[in-house]
Design an enzyme around this catalytic site. Structure first.
Site, PDB file in Angstrom:
ATOM      1  CE1 TYR A 100      38.002  39.785  27.367  1.00 59.83           C
ATOM      2  CE2 TYR A 100      37.379  38.463  25.469  1.00 59.83           C
ATOM      3  CZ  TYR A 100      37.549  39.690  26.061  1.00 59.83           C
ATOM      4  OH  TYR A 100      37.282  40.835  25.350  1.00 59.83           O
ATOM      5  CG  ASN A 119      41.633  48.857  31.065  1.00 55.91           C
ATOM      6  OD1 ASN A 119      42.097  49.658  31.864  1.00 55.91           O
ATOM      7  ND2 ASN A 119      42.284  48.498  29.967  1.00 55.91           N
ATOM      8  CB  CYS A 167      41.427  45.903  27.574  1.00 53.00           C
ATOM      9  SG  CYS A 167      40.983  47.602  27.211  1.00 53.00           S
ATOM     10  CG  HIS A 168      44.332  47.129  22.181  1.00 52.01           C
ATOM     11  ND1 HIS A 168      44.844  47.925  23.196  1.00 52.01           N
ATOM     12  CD2 HIS A 168      45.385  46.809  21.384  1.00 52.01           C
ATOM     13  CE1 HIS A 168      46.143  48.082  23.005  1.00 52.01           C
ATOM     14  NE2 HIS A 168      46.503  47.416  21.915  1.00 52.01           N
ATOM     15  CD  GLU A 181      49.573  46.725  20.117  1.00 54.13           C
ATOM     16  OE1 GLU A 181      49.708  45.511  20.397  1.00 54.13           O
ATOM     17  OE2 GLU A 181      49.104  47.547  20.928  1.00 54.13           O
TER      18      GLU A 181
END
Length: 168
Positions: free
Chosen positions: A97, A121, A129-130, A156
């Site tokens: 953040y 979001n 946002c993850h 990912e």
């Protein structure tokens, strides 16, 4: 409105549960976790929803790293700025953040405001946002829950703190 206008919604299956995809006037405007209603596998839907369904399936299959959809998330100008930065966080990486705040030219204390915008979001997964974690690398709040966030990061190839073996 007729399907060709690009307005409507569709519920799809995913590894993180049923997702409701919402379109308005040819753009994707929301993705909601824990969608209620029947999954519409073969439904005749607006082109933007068909494209979103296909691209999300490709993402969950590990075949897509970037989304190419018309998006129109509703929010304040500040939230829009944060969401544009989210879109720039590459697949398979994380940021914090505080780092997002710095990229936006905001003071260090703005990380909470960035976190709040991140939490608002309306297009999770597509606006990733993850991929935003706490300053110490731990997973922090996520609309779909921390288990969902970890699953998306694992998909990912990103290890999370739960993957770290204790030293002692």
């Amino acid at each position: 409105m007729p399907a060709d206008v690009g307005t409507g919604s569709l519920v799809v299956r995913s590894p993180v549960g049923a997702l409701e995809l919402v379109a308005d006037d040819g753009a994707l405007v929301a993705i909601r976790f824990d969608a209620a209603g029947p999954v519409e596998e073969g439904a005749d839907v607006p082109p933007v929803l068909a494209a979103a369904r296909r691209q999300l399936a490709e993402y969950f299959a590990g075949e897509r790293t970037v989304f190419d959809l018309p998006l129109r998330p509703a929010g304040t100008e500040f939230r829009q700025r944060v969401w544009r930065e989210l879109a720039a966080v590459p697949w398979g990486t994380t940021t914090t953040y505080g780092a997002l705040a710095a990229r936006l030219g905001l003071p260090p204390g703005a990380s909470r405001a960035v976190g709040a915008a991140n939490g608002a979001n309306p297009l999770p997964v597509v606006l990733p946002c993850h991929r935003v974690v706490g300053s110490d690398g731990t997973l922090t709040g996520y609309a779909g829950g921390l288990e969902c966030k970890a699953l998306l990061l694992h998909l990912e190839g990103v290890p999370t703190e739960a993957d770290q073996a204790p030293l002692f």
